[in-house]
Design a protein around this motif. Structure first.
Motif, short mmCIF file in Angstrom:
data_model
loop_
_atom_site.label_atom_id
_atom_site.label_comp_id
_atom_site.label_asym_id
_atom_site.label_seq_id
_atom_site.Cartn_x
_atom_site.Cartn_y
_atom_site.Cartn_z
N SER A 1 26.63 -42.57 -25.99
CA SER A 1 26.50 -41.60 -24.90
C SER A 1 25.78 -40.34 -25.37
O SER A 1 25.05 -39.70 -24.59
N VAL A 2 25.97 -39.97 -26.64
CA VAL A 2 25.25 -38.83 -27.20
C VAL A 2 23.76 -39.13 -27.25
O VAL A 2 22.92 -38.31 -26.87
N MET A 3 23.39 -40.33 -27.69
CA MET A 3 21.99 -40.72 -27.74
C MET A 3 21.38 -40.80 -26.34
O MET A 3 20.20 -40.48 -26.14
N ARG A 4 22.19 -41.24 -25.41
CA ARG A 4 21.74 -41.33 -24.02
C ARG A 4 21.42 -39.94 -23.47
O ARG A 4 20.43 -39.75 -22.75
N GLU A 5 22.23 -38.96 -23.84
CA GLU A 5 22.04 -37.59 -23.36
C GLU A 5 20.84 -36.93 -24.03
O GLU A 5 20.14 -36.13 -23.40
N ARG A 6 20.60 -37.27 -25.30
CA ARG A 6 19.47 -36.67 -26.01
C ARG A 6 18.30 -37.65 -26.09
O ARG A 6 17.88 -38.08 -27.15
N LYS A 7 17.76 -38.00 -24.96
CA LYS A 7 16.63 -38.93 -24.90
C LYS A 7 15.37 -38.33 -25.51
O LYS A 7 14.40 -39.05 -25.77
N ASP A 8 15.37 -37.04 -25.72
CA ASP A 8 14.22 -36.35 -26.30
C ASP A 8 14.24 -36.38 -27.83
O ASP A 8 13.31 -35.89 -28.48
N VAL A 9 15.28 -36.96 -28.42
CA VAL A 9 15.43 -37.05 -29.87
C VAL A 9 15.37 -38.51 -30.27
O VAL A 9 15.89 -39.38 -29.57
N LYS A 10 14.75 -38.81 -31.41
CA LYS A 10 14.68 -40.19 -31.90
C LYS A 10 15.80 -40.41 -32.91
O LYS A 10 16.00 -39.62 -33.82
N PHE A 11 16.52 -41.51 -32.73
CA PHE A 11 17.65 -41.84 -33.59
C PHE A 11 17.31 -43.04 -34.46
O PHE A 11 16.96 -44.11 -33.97
N PHE A 12 17.41 -42.86 -35.78
CA PHE A 12 17.08 -43.88 -36.78
C PHE A 12 18.36 -44.60 -37.18
O PHE A 12 19.23 -44.02 -37.84
N LEU A 13 18.50 -45.85 -36.74
CA LEU A 13 19.68 -46.66 -37.06
C LEU A 13 19.34 -47.65 -38.16
O LEU A 13 18.29 -48.30 -38.13
N LEU A 14 20.25 -47.81 -39.11
CA LEU A 14 20.08 -48.73 -40.23
C LEU A 14 21.35 -49.51 -40.41
O LEU A 14 22.44 -48.93 -40.43
N THR A 15 21.25 -50.83 -40.56
CA THR A 15 22.46 -51.64 -40.72
C THR A 15 22.27 -52.78 -41.70
O THR A 15 21.15 -53.30 -41.87
N LYS A 16 23.36 -53.17 -42.31
CA LYS A 16 23.43 -54.41 -43.08
C LYS A 16 24.20 -55.47 -42.29
O LYS A 16 24.51 -56.53 -42.81
N ARG A 17 24.48 -55.18 -41.03
CA ARG A 17 25.30 -56.06 -40.19
C ARG A 17 24.59 -56.40 -38.87
O ARG A 17 25.16 -56.22 -37.79
N PRO A 18 23.36 -56.89 -38.90
CA PRO A 18 22.65 -57.16 -37.64
C PRO A 18 23.31 -58.23 -36.79
O PRO A 18 23.10 -58.27 -35.57
N GLU A 19 24.14 -59.08 -37.40
CA GLU A 19 24.81 -60.13 -36.64
C GLU A 19 25.82 -59.57 -35.65
O GLU A 19 26.23 -60.27 -34.71
N ARG A 20 26.21 -58.30 -35.81
CA ARG A 20 27.18 -57.68 -34.91
C ARG A 20 26.51 -56.91 -33.76
O ARG A 20 27.18 -56.51 -32.80
N VAL A 21 25.23 -56.67 -33.87
CA VAL A 21 24.57 -55.71 -32.99
C VAL A 21 24.60 -56.12 -31.51
O VAL A 21 24.89 -55.31 -30.63
#
Length: 211
Positions: A86-106
């Motif tokens: 919801s925070v990312m949804r509200e800040r659509k003007d900011v880019k969020f860099f997500l990194l995971t070792k668990r892509p099977e959960r995404v």
């Protein structure tokens, strides 16, 4: 990338790249336990924080690295993730860099209104060796993100990603070695091979990687 947002802290080691995790090292220096996972009190809504003039502290157009002391798709964080989305949804003007070792959960952790992805989210998987590259990149290709990348860090062995780059989905590759207690050797020839590639007009990046 100008800033870091850690809505939760702590992680469980899940693969070879976790062996000398920098977060565990730093927590140990503070006499803390890196395996203790908890929601951060003051930092959870950091991208929404404002200064005395009522302006966002994180400026429009900046990129924020998310969960650099955890994993955004960690199972223990399931109860907090919707609020983080919801925070990312509200800040659509900011880019969020997500990194995971668990892509099977995404796929089971995406928000209700995700569709084919949000423009302001850049999703990356860690590929510390060939085994993890061959395991995680095919999953990455199946996930609905508009921007996708690969983090070959900590690079603990040679990785051939040529066939994956040819698919045309990868915008960026970042590679680097370990730089904390117990660091394993990262050979220059492993890194040098990446400089031969360009992805969608962008050079690949080299850096001192996360443990």
């Amino acid at each position: 990338m100008h800033d870091i947002w850690n809505p939760w802290h702590g992680c469980r080691k899940c693969s070879e790249g976790c062996e000398n995790c920098y977060m565990y090292f730093l927590d140990r220096m503070r006499e803390q336990d890196g395996s203790r996972i908890y929601r951060t009190k003051n930092g959870f809504r950091y991208p929404l924080s404002k200064d005395r003039q009522g302006k966002y502290k994180v400026k429009s157009g900046e990129m924020i690295r998310v969960c650099m002391t955890s994993d955004f798709f960690l199972e223990e964080a399931d109860e907090w993730r919707d609020e983080a989305w919801s925070v990312m949804r509200e800040r659509k003007d900011v880019k969020f860099f997500l990194l995971t070792k668990r892509p099977e959960r995404v796929s089971s952790c995406l928000p209700y209104d995700w569709g084919d992805g949000w423009e302001n989210v850049f999703f990356n998987v860690t590929c510390e060796n060939q085994r993890r590259a061959d395991e995680r990149i095919p999953i990455l290709f199946e996930l609905p993100f508009k921007h996708k990348g690969i983090m070959t860090a900590p690079l603990i062995g040679p990785v051939d990603i040529g066939k994956y780059l040819a698919a045309g989905q990868i915008e960026q590759v970042i590679c680097g070695g370990e730089n904390y207690d117990g660091s394993r050797l990262c050979r220059y020839e492993w890194v040098k091979k990446y400089t031969a590639f360009r992805i969608r007009g962008r050079s690949l990046s080299r850096h001192s990687g996360r443990g």
